[in-house]
Design an enzyme around this catalytic site. Sequence first.
Site, PDB file in Angstrom:
ATOM      1  N   LYS A  22       0.846  -1.203   0.000  1.00 28.65           N
ATOM      2  CA  LYS A  22       0.000   0.000   0.000  1.00 28.65           C
ATOM      3  C   LYS A  22       0.878   1.248   0.000  1.00 28.65           C
ATOM      4  O   LYS A  22       0.651   2.189  -0.758  1.00 28.65           O
ATOM      5  CB  LYS A  22      -0.877   0.028   1.250  1.00 28.65           C
ATOM      6  CG  LYS A  22      -1.500   1.385   1.555  1.00 28.65           C
ATOM      7  CD  LYS A  22      -2.392   1.390   2.768  1.00 28.65           C
ATOM      8  CE  LYS A  22      -1.686   1.621   4.049  1.00 28.65           C
ATOM      9  NZ  LYS A  22      -1.262   3.009   4.334  1.00 28.65           N
ATOM     10  N   ASN A  23       1.923   1.234   0.858  1.00 25.22           N
ATOM     11  CA  ASN A  23       2.725   2.447   1.036  1.00 25.22           C
ATOM     12  C   ASN A  23       3.727   2.690  -0.081  1.00 25.22           C
ATOM     13  O   ASN A  23       4.457   3.677  -0.051  1.00 25.22           O
ATOM     14  CB  ASN A  23       3.413   2.419   2.402  1.00 25.22           C
ATOM     15  CG  ASN A  23       2.412   2.590   3.531  1.00 25.22           C
ATOM     16  OD1 ASN A  23       1.223   2.864   3.281  1.00 25.22           O
ATOM     17  ND2 ASN A  23       2.852   2.417   4.749  1.00 25.22           N
ATOM     18  N   CYS A 117      -5.402  12.160  12.017  1.00 25.44           N
ATOM     19  CA  CYS A 117      -6.287  11.003  12.163  1.00 25.44           C
ATOM     20  C   CYS A 117      -6.098  10.506  13.592  1.00 25.44           C
ATOM     21  O   CYS A 117      -5.416  11.129  14.394  1.00 25.44           O
ATOM     22  CB  CYS A 117      -5.967   9.932  11.133  1.00 25.44           C
ATOM     23  SG  CYS A 117      -4.344   9.233  11.335  1.00 25.44           S
ATOM     24  N   ARG A 122      -0.424  14.729  12.498  1.00 26.98           N
ATOM     25  CA  ARG A 122       0.142  14.463  11.161  1.00 26.98           C
ATOM     26  C   ARG A 122       0.187  15.704  10.267  1.00 26.98           C
ATOM     27  O   ARG A 122      -0.411  15.751   9.197  1.00 26.98           O
ATOM     28  CB  ARG A 122      -0.618  13.323  10.503  1.00 26.98           C
ATOM     29  CG  ARG A 122      -0.621  12.058  11.354  1.00 26.98           C
ATOM     30  CD  ARG A 122      -1.286  10.882  10.698  1.00 26.98           C
ATOM     31  NE  ARG A 122      -0.427  10.295   9.653  1.00 26.98           N
ATOM     32  CZ  ARG A 122      -0.746   9.177   9.003  1.00 26.98           C
ATOM     33  NH1 ARG A 122      -1.869   8.555   9.255  1.00 26.98           N
ATOM     34  NH2 ARG A 122       0.067   8.715   8.078  1.00 26.98           N
ATOM     35  N   ASP A 306       4.163   0.769  12.026  1.00 28.11           N
ATOM     36  CA  ASP A 306       3.017   0.059  11.435  1.00 28.11           C
ATOM     37  C   ASP A 306       2.939  -1.402  11.866  1.00 28.11           C
ATOM     38  O   ASP A 306       1.969  -2.078  11.545  1.00 28.11           O
ATOM     39  CB  ASP A 306       3.053   0.144   9.906  1.00 28.11           C
ATOM     40  CG  ASP A 306       2.841   1.555   9.409  1.00 28.11           C
ATOM     41  OD1 ASP A 306       2.938   1.779   8.196  1.00 28.11           O
ATOM     42  OD2 ASP A 306       2.604   2.452  10.255  1.00 28.11           O
ATOM     43  N   ARG A 398      -8.586  -0.468   4.432  1.00 33.26           N
ATOM     44  CA  ARG A 398      -7.651   0.490   3.815  1.00 33.26           C
ATOM     45  C   ARG A 398      -6.305  -0.182   3.523  1.00 33.26           C
ATOM     46  O   ARG A 398      -5.602   0.208   2.602  1.00 33.26           O
ATOM     47  CB  ARG A 398      -7.413   1.689   4.752  1.00 33.26           C
ATOM     48  CG  ARG A 398      -8.519   2.701   4.810  1.00 33.26           C
ATOM     49  CD  ARG A 398      -8.025   3.940   5.543  1.00 33.26           C
ATOM     50  NE  ARG A 398      -6.730   4.342   5.046  1.00 33.26           N
ATOM     51  CZ  ARG A 398      -5.703   4.701   5.818  1.00 33.26           C
ATOM     52  NH1 ARG A 398      -5.825   4.728   7.115  1.00 33.26           N
ATOM     53  NH2 ARG A 398      -4.552   5.039   5.291  1.00 33.26           N
TER      54      ARG A 398
HETATM   55  C1  LIG Z   1       0.880   6.163   2.863  1.00 35.67           C
HETATM   56  C2  LIG Z   1       2.109   5.936   3.695  1.00 35.67           C
HETATM   57  O1  LIG Z   1       3.209   5.736   3.202  1.00 35.67           O
HETATM   58  N1  LIG Z   1       1.919   5.980   5.040  1.00 35.67           N
HETATM   59  C3  LIG Z   1       3.079   5.749   5.927  1.00 35.67           C
HETATM   60  C4  LIG Z   1       3.857   7.030   6.089  1.00 35.67           C
HETATM   61  O2  LIG Z   1       2.955   8.003   6.622  1.00 35.67           O
HETATM   62  P1  LIG Z   1       3.440   9.549   6.634  1.00 35.67           P
HETATM   63  O3  LIG Z   1       4.201   9.839   5.398  1.00 35.67           O
HETATM   64  O4  LIG Z   1       2.266  10.383   6.964  1.00 35.67           O
HETATM   65  O5  LIG Z   1       4.425   9.519   7.879  1.00 35.67           O
HETATM   66  P2  LIG Z   1       5.632  10.528   8.192  1.00 35.67           P
HETATM   67  O6  LIG Z   1       6.889   9.730   8.149  1.00 35.67           O
HETATM   68  O7  LIG Z   1       5.504  11.740   7.337  1.00 35.67           O
HETATM   69  O8  LIG Z   1       5.253  10.933   9.684  1.00 35.67           O
HETATM   70  C5  LIG Z   1       6.047  10.563  10.782  1.00 35.67           C
HETATM   71  C6  LIG Z   1       5.786  11.560  11.884  1.00 35.67           C
HETATM   72  O9  LIG Z   1       6.219  12.840  11.428  1.00 35.67           O
HETATM   73  C7  LIG Z   1       5.180  13.808  11.576  1.00 35.67           C
HETATM   74  N2  LIG Z   1       5.265  14.761  10.469  1.00 35.67           N
HETATM   75  C8  LIG Z   1       5.265  14.298   9.179  1.00 35.67           C
HETATM   76  C9  LIG Z   1       5.371  15.184   8.136  1.00 35.67           C
HETATM   77  C10 LIG Z   1       5.468  16.568   8.409  1.00 35.67           C
HETATM   78  O10 LIG Z   1       5.575  17.421   7.502  1.00 35.67           O
HETATM   79  N3  LIG Z   1       5.455  16.996   9.719  1.00 35.67           N
HETATM   80  C11 LIG Z   1       5.353  16.118  10.750  1.00 35.67           C
HETATM   81  O11 LIG Z   1       5.339  16.528  11.915  1.00 35.67           O
HETATM   82  C12 LIG Z   1       3.906  12.998  11.554  1.00 35.67           C
HETATM   83  O12 LIG Z   1       2.872  13.703  12.231  1.00 35.67           O
HETATM   84  C13 LIG Z   1       4.310  11.744  12.274  1.00 35.67           C
HETATM   85  O13 LIG Z   1       4.220  11.967  13.663  1.00 35.67           O
HETATM   86  O14 LIG Z   1       4.944   6.809   7.003  1.00 35.67           O
HETATM   87  C14 LIG Z   1       4.509   6.435   8.326  1.00 35.67           C
HETATM   88  C15 LIG Z   1       5.741   6.299   9.192  1.00 35.67           C
HETATM   89  O15 LIG Z   1       6.534   5.258   8.711  1.00 35.67           O
HETATM   90  C16 LIG Z   1       3.711   5.134   8.272  1.00 35.67           C
HETATM   91  O16 LIG Z   1       3.178   4.869   9.553  1.00 35.67           O
HETATM   92  C17 LIG Z   1       2.576   5.238   7.269  1.00 35.67           C
HETATM   93  O17 LIG Z   1       2.001   3.942   7.041  1.00 35.67           O
HETATM   94  C1  LIG Z   2      -0.619   4.748   9.153  1.00 39.59           C
HETATM   95  C2  LIG Z   2      -0.727   3.981   8.083  1.00 39.59           C
HETATM   96  O1  LIG Z   2      -1.142   4.408   6.843  1.00 39.59           O
HETATM   97  P1  LIG Z   2      -1.608   5.870   6.408  1.00 39.59           P
HETATM   98  O2  LIG Z   2      -0.373   6.755   6.421  1.00 39.59           O
HETATM   99  O3  LIG Z   2      -2.131   5.624   5.011  1.00 39.59           O
HETATM  100  O4  LIG Z   2      -2.640   6.330   7.391  1.00 39.59           O
HETATM  101  C3  LIG Z   2      -0.391   2.528   8.058  1.00 39.59           C
HETATM  102  O5  LIG Z   2      -0.305   1.979   6.902  1.00 39.59           O
HETATM  103  O6  LIG Z   2      -0.230   1.939   9.153  1.00 39.59           O
END
Ligand SMILES: CC(=O)N[C@H]1[C@@H](OP(=O)(O)OP(=O)(O)OC[C@H]2O[C@@H](n3ccc(=O)[nH]c3=O)[C@H](O)[C@@H]2O)O[C@H](CO)[C@@H](O)[C@@H]1O
Ligand SMILES: C=C(OP(=O)(O)O)C(=O)O
Length: 439
Positions: A22-23, A117, A122, A306, A398
């Site tokens: 998915k990711n 969420c 996030r 995850d 999802r």
């Molecule tokens: C679709 C997808 O690939 N989802 C994955 C992606 O989510 P996602 O890309 O949202 O996760 P991030 O690595 O960006 O987020 C990690 C942490 O950084 C924080 N943050 C992130 C961006 C930002 O601009 N500012 C900030 O503060 C987020 O709130 C979170 O607490 O990586 C996460 C961490 O491995 C996984 O759990 C999710 O499954």
């Molecule tokens: C947090 C997850 O996904 P998403 O970033 O799509 O919410 C996940 O795959 O566990």
Amino acid sequence: MEKIIVSGGNRLQGTVQVEGAKNSVLPVIAASIMASEGKSTLTQVPELADVDTISEVLRYMNINVLRDETNLYIDASNELKTETPFEYVRKMRASVLVLGPLVARYGHAKVAMPGGCAIGSRPIDQHLKGLEAMGAEIHVGNGYVEAFAPDYLKGARIYMDFPSVGATENLIMAAALADGTTVIENCAREPEIVDLANYINQMGGKVVGAGTETIRIEGVKKLHGVEHAIIPDRIEAGTFMVAAAITEGDVTIEGAIPDHLRSLIAKMKEMNVEIEENDNNVRVIGPKTLKPVDVKTLPYPGFPTDLQAQLMALAIKANGTSVFTETVFENRFMHLEEFKRMNAKGKIEGRSAIISGPADLQGAEVAATDLRAAAALIITGLVAEGKTTVTELYHLDRGYVNFEGKLRSLGADVERVVEETDEIEQVTAEVKKSLAKAK
Ligand SMILES: CC(=O)N[C@H]1[C@@H](OP(=O)(O)OP(=O)(O)OC[C@H]2O[C@@H](n3ccc(=O)[nH]c3=O)[C@H](O)[C@@H]2O)O[C@H](CO)[C@@H](O)[C@@H]1O
Ligand SMILES: C=C(OP(=O)(O)O)C(=O)O
């Protein structure tokens, strides 16, 4: 409302096939927006709700998207809309991944701000900081983020405050069509980042260093559609590894790449689980007694957030005290309250959860709090006394394809049922029917 009912007591045995990740498929589909020529054919695409959602986003933008089981055909050679409405982001936060590709191709993008969420706020500050470094002007307001780059994006050197996965992906895509070279430092190193970089390079891009903490992207004039196979889903694979271990089972997870699961394999071996690594699969044999474990979630190659809920399910059965520290998201222990409804013993102290095992698990009615918690609760039901009912299944769908069907094929006693509508709903339906007749 749908619910999953699982009866405890069956050992899992046999072989299960892992889907595409998915990711990985979500950022790859977003990157396909940048192909101004030709069509992309994506294979090994998982049939997930999130893939349907991002496909809707692309169709809204005037991109042709056709699906044939696990193949996705994308033609982005039309002139595209550069805006996406809230309705998509509401369903799936990853819709924000279209920001980078749109600004890169058109010098403009207007995307609804992804709310937080259950697991945390996030924000997307790292995404926006990087785009500004490449010359975009960012306006945030009325629930939208709008990026302008009338002279298109310029290569830049970007140091990320921390290795955000989504921000790294958005910035790689933005840089792929920028004027000049971009260097992103302290970036995410997940296998899904490498898969995205490989796809962009096949499209004619020039991305070097994906999988390390520094990625160098040389902007090119245009990108074209290509065929690309999505890598296996390491989180789905890890989920089934835990399901095998918790039931003292013997399961081979076909498609699992051991190198993508190093941290989970290490932790499960610490817990006395027997794990056999092969080139294209992992075999897991669950022990009679499990040892406790201490885990801290970290960006890759650290232990993945995850898989935190799933390993916590295993720790609930271990002989002793386990400590889980969640450093990635600020609120990702909600599943503990649901585990406690099944007689698990644990408490939260700051960013850690302390689990006291082994628990004499009892079936209960529980609600999923995020997609990984959904899977973890179902897995826990496999070893609880009696029946466990899991609701809020939209979370599960999802991230997992036919999760209950795959567990059933391994010997689990599990089914998905549609709950009878409750009395109020039934009366409402009858009144509506009568009114319709009266007209
Ligand atoms: C679709 C997808 O690939 N989802 C994955 C992606 O989510 P996602 O890309 O949202 O996760 P991030 O690595 O960006 O987020 C990690 C942490 O950084 C924080 N943050 C992130 C961006 C930002 O601009 N500012 C900030 O503060 C987020 O709130 C979170 O607490 O990586 C996460 C961490 O491995 C996984 O759990 C999710 O499954
Ligand atoms: C947090 C997850 O996904 P998403 O970033 O799509 O919410 C996940 O795959 O566990």
